[in-house]
Design an enzyme around this catalytic site. Structure first.
Site, short mmCIF file in Angstrom:
data_model
loop_
_atom_site.label_atom_id
_atom_site.label_comp_id
_atom_site.label_asym_id
_atom_site.label_seq_id
_atom_site.Cartn_x
_atom_site.Cartn_y
_atom_site.Cartn_z
N ARG A 256 3.88 2.23 -18.00
CA ARG A 256 3.43 2.82 -16.72
C ARG A 256 3.23 4.33 -16.86
O ARG A 256 2.30 4.90 -16.31
CB ARG A 256 4.46 2.53 -15.63
CG ARG A 256 4.39 1.08 -15.15
CD ARG A 256 5.42 0.81 -14.09
NE ARG A 256 5.24 1.60 -12.89
CZ ARG A 256 6.21 1.82 -11.99
NH1 ARG A 256 7.42 1.32 -12.17
NH2 ARG A 256 5.98 2.54 -10.91
N HIS B 53 11.94 8.02 -4.31
CA HIS B 53 12.24 7.08 -5.39
C HIS B 53 12.26 7.73 -6.77
O HIS B 53 12.11 7.05 -7.78
CB HIS B 53 11.25 5.90 -5.35
CG HIS B 53 11.38 5.06 -4.11
ND1 HIS B 53 10.44 4.13 -3.71
CD2 HIS B 53 12.36 5.00 -3.18
CE1 HIS B 53 10.83 3.55 -2.59
NE2 HIS B 53 11.98 4.07 -2.24
N GLN C 293 7.04 7.66 -1.68
CA GLN C 293 7.76 6.63 -2.44
C GLN C 293 7.25 6.59 -3.87
O GLN C 293 7.77 5.85 -4.69
CB GLN C 293 7.54 5.26 -1.78
CG GLN C 293 8.04 5.17 -0.36
CD GLN C 293 7.45 3.96 0.36
OE1 GLN C 293 7.99 2.87 0.30
NE2 GLN C 293 6.33 4.15 1.03
N CYS D 203 20.54 10.98 -18.22
CA CYS D 203 21.52 10.32 -19.07
C CYS D 203 22.28 9.25 -18.27
O CYS D 203 22.58 9.43 -17.10
CB CYS D 203 22.49 11.36 -19.62
SG CYS D 203 23.66 10.61 -20.77
N THR E 296 1.01 2.50 2.34
CA THR E 296 2.27 1.80 2.05
C THR E 296 2.35 0.54 2.91
O THR E 296 2.09 0.59 4.11
CB THR E 296 3.51 2.69 2.24
OG1 THR E 296 4.69 1.88 2.11
CG2 THR E 296 3.54 3.44 3.55
P1 OAD Z 1 2.76 -1.55 -1.87
O1 OAD Z 1 2.07 -2.04 -3.09
O2 OAD Z 1 3.79 -2.41 -1.24
O3 OAD Z 1 1.68 -1.21 -0.75
C1 OAD Z 1 0.51 -0.49 -1.08
C2 OAD Z 1 -0.32 -0.32 0.16
O4 OAD Z 1 -1.43 0.48 -0.18
C3 OAD Z 1 -0.87 -1.63 0.76
O5 OAD Z 1 -0.66 -1.64 2.17
C4 OAD Z 1 -2.35 -1.56 0.42
O6 OAD Z 1 -3.17 -2.19 1.39
C5 OAD Z 1 -2.59 -0.06 0.42
N1 OAD Z 1 -3.77 0.41 -0.32
C6 OAD Z 1 -4.40 -0.15 -1.37
N2 OAD Z 1 -5.44 0.63 -1.76
C7 OAD Z 1 -5.45 1.70 -0.93
C8 OAD Z 1 -6.28 2.85 -0.82
N3 OAD Z 1 -7.31 3.08 -1.65
N4 OAD Z 1 -6.01 3.75 0.17
C9 OAD Z 1 -4.97 3.55 1.01
N5 OAD Z 1 -4.16 2.49 0.94
C10 OAD Z 1 -4.39 1.57 -0.01
O7 OAD Z 1 3.36 -0.11 -2.27
P2 OAD Z 1 4.47 0.74 -1.52
O8 OAD Z 1 4.46 0.49 -0.06
O9 OAD Z 1 4.34 2.12 -2.00
O10 OAD Z 1 9.80 0.89 -5.03
O11 OAD Z 1 5.78 0.11 -2.14
C11 OAD Z 1 7.02 0.66 -1.77
C12 OAD Z 1 8.00 0.55 -2.90
O12 OAD Z 1 8.06 -0.82 -3.35
C13 OAD Z 1 7.63 1.32 -4.15
O13 OAD Z 1 8.02 2.67 -4.09
C14 OAD Z 1 8.40 0.58 -5.21
C15 OAD Z 1 8.08 -0.83 -4.79
O14 OAD Z 1 8.95 -1.81 -5.20
C16 OAD Z 1 10.63 0.95 -6.08
O15 OAD Z 1 10.26 0.74 -7.22
C17 OAD Z 1 12.04 1.28 -5.71
#
Ligand code: OAD
Length: 253
Positions: A70, A128, A101, A136, A201
């Site tokens: 990644r 996050h 996040q 470490c 998100t």
């Molecule tokens: P998600 O993958 O859950 O959500 C991503 C969001 O972005 C979705 O609602 C999509 O529709 C939207 N999306 C996709 N393309 C887009 C674009 N071009 N413009 C705007 N929005 C778009 O990701 P997060 O909500 O960030 O945590 O996930 C939250 C957390 O879950 C992450 O930080 C990670 C994950 O598990 C950890 O690893 C602790």
């Protein structure tokens, strides 16, 4: 601009304090995969194998291999028009707290790319952690870690230069606490915000999602920018359905 975008713009300009919450979607147009939805990382991988302290204790090589992959992917990515519009907007006005996040450092890159002498007002609160840091597993040592990871075996993984123990990515895994300072900054922003802008998100992870709901419960407007449905749709005052890289430059100009 559409009527909806006009409404969102006026809600934001009437608010002296704004909480912005971003998720993986803001980086999608930069080529960083999201977690949920089509092409999302959690479609292909199981979080419990890769993003928990138990997974790291069980198989640090596998976890480092995944983070190394990644990290490499992200090192080829640049901030997109959405990150840049947000950074410029934050530098042009006061009272905005950006809580992310994301662990990809693209908000930071966007803030620096504006060329202003002090980009700190556009820097995010990182809920996050950061993939570009490692710390470490035994002592307090932490460092910026951008080099490629050699995950051939346990011995080639990054080790602490001060005590020799294994280093780990400085990110928050499932079951771990949010860093204290980031949590208190985000909580304070949610307590005082007069509007909330949520970008990219799904709203599936707490406490992040809870900050948006806290602003809503105080009767303040919530603006959601996302091409798809999210957990915030029922509390959204305005939904701008579209990609962050298209919506934000028009909204925040
Ligand atoms: P998600 O993958 O859950 O959500 C991503 C969001 O972005 C979705 O609602 C999509 O529709 C939207 N999306 C996709 N393309 C887009 C674009 N071009 N413009 C705007 N929005 C778009 O990701 P997060 O909500 O960030 O945590 O996930 C939250 C957390 O879950 C992450 O930080 C990670 C994950 O598990 C950890 O690893 C602790």
């Amino acid at each position: 601009m559409t009527d909806l975008a006009d409404r969102a713009r006026s809600l934001l300009s009437n608010a002296s304090r704004v909480l912005v919450l971003t998720g993986a979607g803001i980086s999608a147009e930069s080529g960083v995969p999201t977690f949920r939805g089509p092409g999302g990382l959690w479609r292909e991988f199981r979080p419990e194998d890769l993003a928990t302290p138990e997974a790291f204790a069980r198989d640090p090589r596998l976890v480092w291999e995944w983070y190394g992959w990644r990290r490499e992917k992200v090192s080829d990515c640049q901030p997109n028009a959405g990150h840049l519009a947000l950074a410029r907007w934050m530098l042009a006005r006061s009272g905005v707290t950006l809580v992310t996040q994301n662990v990809d450092s693209l908000h930071e890159a966007a803030a620096r790319s504006t060329g202003v002498a002090d980009p700190s007002p556009a820097m995010p609160v990182r809920l996050h952690g950061s993939m570009a840091r490692e710390r470490c597993t035994r002592c307090d040592h932490a460092r910026e870690g951008l080099e490629p990871v050699n995950a051939a075996d346990l011995a080639t993984l990054p080790h602490c230069p001060s005590c020799g123990a294994l280093l780990r990515p400085d990110v928050v895994w499932f079951g771990e606490s949010i860093p204290e300072r980031a949590l208190s900054q985000a909580t304070e922003a949610a307590r005082t915000a007069e509007a909330c802008l949520v970008i990219g998100t799904a709203g599936a992870v707490y406490p992040a999602a809870g900050f948006v709901l806290a602003v809503h419960r105080r009767g303040r407007p919530v603006i959601v920018v996302d091409p798809n449905a999210t957990a915030f749709d029922s509390v959204a005052t305005v939904r701008l359905v579209g990609q962050a890289g298209e919506v934000l430059p028009a909204l925040l100009a």
